[in-house]
Motif scaffolding. Structure first.
Motif, PDB file in Angstrom:
ATOM      1  N   ASN A   1       0.799  -1.212   0.000  1.00 13.84           N
ATOM      2  CA  ASN A   1       0.000   0.000   0.000  1.00 13.84           C
ATOM      3  C   ASN A   1       0.838   1.271   0.000  1.00 13.84           C
ATOM      4  OD1 ASN A   1      -3.139  -0.418   0.583  1.00 13.84           O
ATOM      5  ND2 ASN A   1      -2.000  -2.080   1.525  1.00 13.84           N
ATOM      6  N   THR A   2       0.327   2.267  -0.741  1.00 16.07           N
ATOM      7  CA  THR A   2       0.894   3.608  -0.648  1.00 16.07           C
ATOM      8  C   THR A   2       0.444   4.246   0.668  1.00 16.07           C
ATOM      9  OG1 THR A   2       0.979   3.964  -3.033  1.00 16.07           O
ATOM     10  CG2 THR A   2       0.830   5.923  -1.654  1.00 16.07           C
TER      11      THR A   2
ATOM     12  N   LEU B   1       3.619  11.428   0.014  1.00 16.33           N
ATOM     13  CA  LEU B   1       3.215  10.048  -0.233  1.00 16.33           C
ATOM     14  C   LEU B   1       4.450   9.203  -0.449  1.00 16.33           C
ATOM     15  CD1 LEU B   1       0.362  10.478  -2.894  1.00 16.33           C
ATOM     16  CD2 LEU B   1       0.068   9.821  -0.504  1.00 16.33           C
ATOM     17  N   ILE B   2       4.333   7.920  -0.109  1.00 18.83           N
ATOM     18  CA  ILE B   2       5.384   6.969  -0.436  1.00 18.83           C
ATOM     19  C   ILE B   2       4.726   5.684  -0.902  1.00 18.83           C
ATOM     20  CG2 ILE B   2       5.623   6.196   1.970  1.00 18.83           C
ATOM     21  CD1 ILE B   2       8.670   5.833   1.313  1.00 18.83           C
ATOM     22  N   THR B   3       5.120   5.200  -2.070  1.00 16.87           N
ATOM     23  CA  THR B   3       4.522   3.996  -2.633  1.00 16.87           C
ATOM     24  C   THR B   3       5.141   2.746  -2.018  1.00 16.87           C
ATOM     25  OG1 THR B   3       6.119   3.731  -4.416  1.00 16.87           O
ATOM     26  CG2 THR B   3       4.272   5.238  -4.808  1.00 16.87           C
ATOM     27  N   SER B   4       4.575   1.609  -2.374  1.00 13.83           N
ATOM     28  CA  SER B   4       5.112   0.344  -1.882  1.00 13.83           C
ATOM     29  C   SER B   4       6.558   0.153  -2.322  1.00 13.83           C
ATOM     30  CB  SER B   4       4.250  -0.813  -2.370  1.00 13.83           C
ATOM     31  OG  SER B   4       4.186  -0.813  -3.784  1.00 13.83           O
TER      32      SER B   4
ATOM     33  N   THR C   1       8.502   8.532  -3.866  1.00  9.86           N
ATOM     34  CA  THR C   1       7.924   9.564  -2.999  1.00  9.86           C
ATOM     35  C   THR C   1       7.394  10.748  -3.807  1.00  9.86           C
ATOM     36  OG1 THR C   1      10.091  10.594  -2.719  1.00  9.86           O
ATOM     37  CG2 THR C   1       9.423   8.981  -1.062  1.00  9.86           C
ATOM     38  N   ASN C   2       6.463  11.445  -3.197  1.00 12.63           N
ATOM     39  CA  ASN C   2       5.900  12.646  -3.802  1.00 12.63           C
ATOM     40  C   ASN C   2       5.617  13.630  -2.668  1.00 12.63           C
ATOM     41  OD1 ASN C   2       4.896  14.278  -5.868  1.00 12.63           O
ATOM     42  ND2 ASN C   2       2.808  13.576  -5.529  1.00 12.63           N
TER      43      ASN C   2
ATOM     44  N   ARG D   1       9.535   4.698   4.937  1.00 14.21           N
ATOM     45  CA  ARG D   1       8.755   3.582   5.446  1.00 14.21           C
ATOM     46  C   ARG D   1       9.687   2.450   5.832  1.00 14.21           C
ATOM     47  NH1 ARG D   1       4.550   2.195   1.129  1.00 14.21           N
ATOM     48  NH2 ARG D   1       4.079   0.418   2.479  1.00 14.21           N
TER      49      ARG D   1
END
Length: 115
Positions: A32-33, A50-53, A57-58, A71
């Motif tokens: 999960n993001t 945000l950080i994706t799996s 990052t954004n 994460r």
């Protein structure tokens, strides 16, 4: 049952640093993001980072170069390191995940930056 439990935050002077952490449970964290949002008084909640799996990052333009999202998939945690804090960063910060079409939120953590 999805749970997001936040820690960290507090009061800091402008230019200082704080770290927020969010411990997740109840879903497969690794796919999960994860995100951090914030809401200042009288304003709408806004995306901070945000950080994706996969670790991409954004960031919101207002925090680029100052905040870092990370994460730890082994510990099911996501963190937000906030440096060079400004008074305009003052807000309640929320950890977030979109899981099976439903948004889940942490309990919120107040960050207050004094000038």
């Amino acid at each position: 049952q999805v749970r997001l439990v936040q820690s960290g935050g507090g009061l800091v002077q402008a230019g200082g640093s704080l770290r927020l952490s969010c411990a997740a449970s109840g879903f497969i964290f690794t796919i999960n993001t994860m995100g951090w949002y914030r809401q200042a008084p009288g304003k709408q909640r806004e995306l901070v980072a945000l950080i994706t799996s996969g670790g991409a990052t954004n960031y919101a333009d207002s925090v680029k170069g100052r905040f870092t999202i990370s994460r730890d998939n082994a510990e099911n945690t996501v963190a937000l390191q906030m440096n060079s804090l400004k008074p305009e960063d003052t807000a309640a910060y929320y950890c977030n995940v979109l899981h099976r079409g439903t948004q889940y939120w942490g309990q919120g953590t107040q960050v207050t930056v004094s000038s």
